[in-house]
Design a protein around this motif. Structure first.
Motif, short mmCIF file in Angstrom:
data_model
loop_
_atom_site.label_atom_id
_atom_site.label_comp_id
_atom_site.label_asym_id
_atom_site.label_seq_id
_atom_site.Cartn_x
_atom_site.Cartn_y
_atom_site.Cartn_z
N VAL A 165 0.50 -1.01 -0.01
CA VAL A 165 0.16 0.03 0.19
C VAL A 165 0.86 1.16 -0.15
O VAL A 165 1.28 1.33 0.59
N TRP A 166 0.61 1.95 -0.63
CA TRP A 166 1.81 3.07 -1.36
C TRP A 166 1.40 4.86 -0.95
O TRP A 166 0.52 4.24 -2.07
N ILE A 167 1.77 5.12 0.05
CA ILE A 167 0.71 6.16 0.24
C ILE A 167 1.41 7.39 0.11
O ILE A 167 3.08 7.91 -0.06
N THR A 168 0.60 7.89 -1.32
CA THR A 168 1.85 9.71 -1.74
C THR A 168 1.27 10.12 -1.52
O THR A 168 -0.38 10.83 -1.33
N GLY A 169 1.61 12.16 -1.45
CA GLY A 169 0.86 13.11 -1.13
C GLY A 169 1.83 14.22 -0.24
O GLY A 169 3.08 13.84 -0.10
N LEU A 170 1.43 15.32 -0.77
CA LEU A 170 2.82 16.43 0.31
C LEU A 170 2.95 16.28 1.29
O LEU A 170 1.87 15.76 2.12
N SER A 171 3.47 16.47 2.22
CA SER A 171 4.08 16.76 3.90
C SER A 171 3.20 17.27 3.56
O SER A 171 2.21 18.57 3.59
N GLY A 172 2.71 16.36 5.33
CA GLY A 172 1.68 17.53 5.78
C GLY A 172 0.19 17.00 4.83
O GLY A 172 -1.02 17.51 5.72
N ASP A 232 9.54 7.82 -10.22
CA ASP A 232 9.34 7.10 -9.36
C ASP A 232 8.81 5.93 -9.05
O ASP A 232 9.31 5.48 -8.54
N ARG A 233 6.95 6.49 -8.45
CA ARG A 233 6.65 5.96 -8.43
C ARG A 233 6.02 4.63 -9.00
O ARG A 233 5.87 3.37 -8.54
N ASP A 234 6.01 5.07 -10.23
CA ASP A 234 5.27 3.48 -11.58
C ASP A 234 6.66 2.58 -11.17
O ASP A 234 6.12 1.27 -11.29
N PHE A 287 0.66 -3.80 -5.93
CA PHE A 287 0.62 -2.41 -5.86
C PHE A 287 -0.66 -1.63 -5.81
O PHE A 287 -1.57 -0.72 -6.38
N ILE A 288 -0.54 -0.82 -4.74
CA ILE A 288 -2.12 -0.14 -4.40
C ILE A 288 -1.62 1.38 -4.12
O ILE A 288 -1.05 1.25 -2.76
N GLU A 289 -1.41 2.50 -5.12
CA GLU A 289 -1.64 3.26 -4.84
C GLU A 289 -2.21 4.38 -3.57
O GLU A 289 -3.71 4.04 -4.63
N ASN A 322 -3.52 6.50 -12.08
CA ASN A 322 -4.41 5.70 -11.66
C ASN A 322 -4.25 5.49 -11.00
O ASN A 322 -3.59 3.65 -10.61
N CYS A 323 -4.13 6.07 -9.85
CA CYS A 323 -4.19 5.38 -8.52
C CYS A 323 -6.02 4.65 -8.08
O CYS A 323 -5.94 4.87 -8.82
N GLU A 324 -4.57 3.47 -6.88
CA GLU A 324 -6.22 2.42 -6.65
C GLU A 324 -7.66 3.74 -5.98
O GLU A 324 -8.45 3.62 -5.90
N ILE A 325 -6.44 4.16 -5.24
CA ILE A 325 -7.37 5.09 -3.59
C ILE A 325 -6.77 5.98 -4.07
O ILE A 325 -5.91 6.94 -3.75
N GLU A 326 -8.07 7.42 -3.81
CA GLU A 326 -7.64 8.73 -3.14
C GLU A 326 -8.76 9.15 -2.37
O GLU A 326 -9.81 8.81 -2.24
N ILE A 327 -7.45 9.73 -1.22
CA ILE A 327 -8.80 10.46 -0.32
C ILE A 327 -8.52 11.71 0.00
O ILE A 327 -6.95 12.50 -0.53
N GLN A 328 -9.91 11.95 -0.45
CA GLN A 328 -10.05 13.67 -0.21
C GLN A 328 -10.77 14.50 0.12
O GLN A 328 -11.62 13.63 1.33
N LEU A 329 -11.51 15.46 1.02
CA LEU A 329 -11.85 16.19 1.23
C LEU A 329 -13.60 15.91 1.07
O LEU A 329 -14.01 15.34 0.41
N LYS A 330 -14.25 15.36 2.16
CA LYS A 330 -15.95 14.66 1.31
C LYS A 330 -16.63 16.88 2.70
O LYS A 330 -16.39 16.69 3.44
#
Lengths: 212, 212
Positions: free
Chosen positions: B33-40, B116-118, B129-131, B178-186
Motif C-alpha cells: 500500500v503506497w501512500i503518496t502526497g504532500l508533506s502534511g 519513481d512511483r511507477d 501495488f495499491i497506490e 491511475n491510483c487505486e485509492i484517492e483520499i480527499q475532502l468530503k
C-alpha cells in the motif's frame, strides 16, 4: 479523536502497531539468523532447510539471499571493498526491518569481514542477532564449487579491476570470534540439511524465539 | 536426501518456502500500500491508522516510513534529485521484499515524481501495488505544517545547494494518473484517520487481499 471540521487538529498520531503486538500475532520473536561462510559452504542449503523447518512449525521466516539481493536492492553495487561493505550494510538494515516486523529473517551471505557482520549485529537489540558460522574446510567448498567460481578464481579469471578478490582464494575470510552457532563436520562427515536446520531450531527453541 | 558420507552431493537445494505458503500461514495476500502526497497531507496518520485497523483484524502489516528509513537503510542519501530517486527505489525494493514475505507493506513517502512511483509499481506482480493518493489541498497542508517545513521553505531556508526544492513550493508534486485509492475532502471536511483507513480496508477486502 474525530478531526471532522477541524483540519488543524489532525496532527495527533495514532500509536503505531508495535513489534510486541506483531510478535503476539505471529507467536514468535522477530530476529535475524545471519549465515556466514565461504562460497560452497552450504549457506543457501541451510537457509532453505531452516525456512522449511520453521514453516512446518507454523513460524514465519523470510530468506534474504546475498545473490538475489544483487538483482534488486543492491543491483547498483559492484564488488569493490566499499561496495561489498555497502552490500552487507543494506542487507543488515533490511534484516533489521524484517526482525522489527516480527519475522525470523534468515540472511545468507558470505559476509567475509568481521567488522561488517558486527555492524549488522549492532543494529539489533541484544540477542536478536544469531550468527551461524558455516565452518567447512576450504578444500571441501572448492571441491563442491557449485557455481564454478573457485575454478575461475584459481585461473585468475575473476580478477577484474573492480573485483576485490575471491573469498578464500585471494581475499580473506575472517571467521566469527563469538558466533551463536557453528556448523561443522562431525567425524569428518557433512551434516545433512535437516541436521543443520535442526541445530539452529534447537537453539531458537531453547532461547524462546519460537513463542511470543 | 541424505548427504552423509557424500559431501560432493550436497548441491541439491531444498525447495525454498514460497510466497503462497507464507500467505496461507498468514491468511492474507502480500502487497504494497503506497501512500503518496504532500508533506502534511496525512500520510503517516493514515499509515498508523491502517496498520492498527489491520492488526485488529489479525492481519500482519508493516509501515515503511520515508523519514524513518533515512535514519537507517537510506542514511547515506541526501536530497539531490538522484538521491531522492534512489531513496524511493530502495524503499520500493524493500516494500517488494515485504510483499513477497506475505506482509501488507504500508509505504509512506511524499514520492512526488510519477516515474519513481511507477518504477516501484513495476517491481510487483499485477495488482499487488495499491497506490493511495492523499489528495489534500496545498493550502491545508501548509496550514498544518506539522514539521514546520513549509514555513522554512517559504523563508528560503531549506534551499541548501544539495536540496532540490521543497515539494509543493519550489519542486512539483505530480499527482497519480491511475491510483487505486484517492483520499480527499468530503464536503470540504477532512476524513478522520479511522475513515481513511476504512476506505483502504474496504478496497482490500473487496479485492481479496485479506484472505489467502
Amino acid at each position: 479523536m474525530s478531526t471532522v471540521g477541524n483540519p488543524a487538529n489532525i496532527f495527533w498520531h495514532e500509536n503505531p502497531v508495535g513489534k510486541a503486538e506483531r510478535e503476539k500475532l505471529l507467536n514468535q520473536q522477530g530476529c535475524v539468523v545471519w549465515i556466514t561462510g565461504l562460497s560452497g559452504s552450504g549457506k543457501s542449503t541451510l537457509a532453505c532447510s531452516l525456512g522449511r523447518e520453521l514453516q512446518s512449525k507454523g513460524k514465519l521466516s523470510y530468506v534474504l539471499d546475498g545473490d538475489n539481493l544483487r538483482h534488486g536492492l543492491n543491483k547498483n553495487l559492484g564488488f569493490s571493498p566499499e561496495s561489498r561493505t555497502e552490500n552487507i550494510r543494506r542487507t543488515g538494515e533490511v534484516a533489521n526491518l524484517f526482525a522489527d516486523a516480527g519475522l525470523i529473517c534468515i540472511a545468507s551471505l558470505i559476509s567475509p569481514y568481521r567488522k561488517d557482520r558486527d555492524a549488522c549485529r549492532a543494529l539489533l537489540p541484544d540477542k536478536k542477532f544469531i550468527e551461524v558460522f558455516m565452518n567447512m574446510p576450504l578444500q571441501l567448498c572448492e571441491d563442491r564449487d557449485p557455481k564454478g567460481l573457485y575454478k575461475l578464481a584459481r585461473e585468475g579469471k575473476i580478477k577484474a579491476p573492480h573485483f576485490v578478490g575471491f573469498t578464500g582464494i585471494d581475499d580473506p575470510y575472517e571467521p566469527p570470534l563469538n558466533c551463536e552457532i557453528e556448523i561443522q563436520l562431525k567425524d569428518g562427515v557433512v551434516p545433512t540439511p535437516h541436521e543443520m536446520a535442526g541445530q539452529v531450531v534447537s537453539y531458537m527453541e531453547n532461547e524462546g524465539f519460537l513463542e511470543a
